[in-house]
Design an enzyme around this catalytic site. Structure first.
Site, short mmCIF file in Angstrom:
data_model
loop_
_atom_site.label_atom_id
_atom_site.label_comp_id
_atom_site.label_asym_id
_atom_site.label_seq_id
_atom_site.Cartn_x
_atom_site.Cartn_y
_atom_site.Cartn_z
CG ASP A 67 2.40 -6.17 -6.98
OD1 ASP A 67 2.59 -7.35 -7.33
OD2 ASP A 67 1.61 -5.85 -6.08
CG ASN A 136 -3.79 -1.26 3.36
OD1 ASN A 136 -4.03 -1.97 2.40
ND2 ASN A 136 -2.64 -0.63 3.51
CG HIS A 138 -2.61 -3.05 -0.57
ND1 HIS A 138 -1.87 -3.17 0.57
CD2 HIS A 138 -2.42 -4.20 -1.24
CE1 HIS A 138 -1.27 -4.34 0.58
NE2 HIS A 138 -1.59 -4.99 -0.51
CD GLU A 143 0.30 0.04 0.86
OE1 GLU A 143 -0.87 -0.28 1.12
OE2 GLU A 143 1.28 -0.57 1.32
C1 GLP Z 1 0.59 -8.01 -1.43
C2 GLP Z 1 0.43 -7.96 -2.95
C3 GLP Z 1 -1.01 -7.81 -3.34
C4 GLP Z 1 -1.86 -8.82 -2.59
C5 GLP Z 1 -1.76 -8.59 -1.11
C6 GLP Z 1 -2.60 -9.53 -0.28
O1 GLP Z 1 0.62 -6.76 -0.87
N1 GLP Z 1 1.17 -6.91 -3.55
O2 GLP Z 1 -1.14 -7.97 -4.74
O3 GLP Z 1 -3.18 -8.74 -3.00
O4 GLP Z 1 -0.40 -8.75 -0.75
O5 GLP Z 1 -1.90 -10.72 -0.10
P1 GLP Z 1 -2.48 -12.06 0.49
O6 GLP Z 1 -3.25 -12.68 -0.60
O7 GLP Z 1 -1.25 -12.85 0.86
O8 GLP Z 1 -3.29 -11.71 1.67
#
Ligand code: GLP
Length: 240
Positions: A67, A136, A138, A143
């Site tokens: 992304d 959440n 995702h 989402e």
């Molecule tokens: C962002 C990214 C996701 C990732 C998520 C969790 O939203 N787009 O790909 O998995 O954060 O991030 P973290 O690993 O910092 O908790």
């Protein structure tokens, strides 16, 4: 789902990087799906370490990131382009033209999403997709929703995601839209590795592993993937 629980983030990273390294050794032009966020950071450090020790080369490896934010220049220090350069690409021998991202600034977003899906397809598909997970549930930036998305798509970020990721935007101006591989694109990967570290992820992990299969918890779709491995620590496993 193959669930493995570890004592520390360092052990998770070692296990994840080991899977990547073994695969790249067998298939030097492997096609990897990469993630951003805090969860994969340590894994990237392990990959850099293995590269520096001469245990692996990324010269022919191809990568597709999950992304990217919309309305944020690629060069911005908070873009996922910058994240990948800073935390992996500029420390290994990967060829930058083999690294791919969806373009969050495309004028025609519909065409851009199609281009990205097509590029993944014509590269033979993703061999191993690395994932983090949002609080959440995702994955990528897919989402919670009423339906599982299919291909790459533009999404409006939820309040929960904005709250979690805002810490990185010191001027407080965090984008509210992003472009992400769809749930269908992620499910097409031959192998999936999801990393979850810390108690904050415990509820999302519970719903992913034991909850109902629902687009309201996008990661719950992994229950249906034939080769999904969850590498998590004891805190993230607390509600299982
Ligand atoms: C962002 C990214 C996701 C990732 C998520 C969790 O939203 N787009 O790909 O998995 O954060 O991030 P973290 O690993 O910092 O908790």
């Amino acid at each position: 789902m193959d669930l493995r629980i570890f004592d520390s983030a360092a052990e998770i990273a070692r296990a994840a990087s080991e899977i990547f390294v073994q695969h790249i050794k067998k298939f030097p032009n492997a096609c990897l799906g990469l993630a951003t966020g805090a969860s994969p950071l340590e894994t990237y450090r392990c990959l850099i370490e293995d590269y520096q020790k001469g245990l692996v080369s990324f010269r022919q490896v191809r990568t597709f990131n999950l992304d990217e934010y919309c309305d944020l220049p690629e060069e911005d220090k908070n873009s996922y382009h910058s994240f990948m350069k800073d935390n992996l690409f500029s420390h290994i021998d990967i060829s930058m033209e083999n690294t791919h991202f969806p373009n969050g600034n495309a004028a025609d977003m519909e065409a851009e999403c199609k281009r990205y899906d097509q590029l993944i397809l014509s590269s033979g598909g993703i061999d191993i997709q690395l994932l983090g997970i949002g609080v959440n549930g995702h994955i990528g930036f897919n989402e919670p929703s009423d339906v599982f998305s299919e291909g790459t798509n533009k999404v409006r970020l939820t309040e929960s995601t904005i709250r979690s990721n805002k810490i990185y935007f010191q001027d407080g101006k965090m984008p509210t839209y992003a472009v992400t591989m769809g749930i269908g694109s992620i499910m097409n990967a031959k192998k999936i590795i999801l990393l979850a570290i810390g108690e904050g992820k415990a509820e999302a992990i519970r719903r992913t592993v034991k909850g109902e299969l629902t687009p309201n918890c996008p990661a719950s779709i992994l229950q249906k993937h034939p080769d999904a491995t969850l590498l998590i620590d004891r805190e993230a496993a607390k509600k299982l």
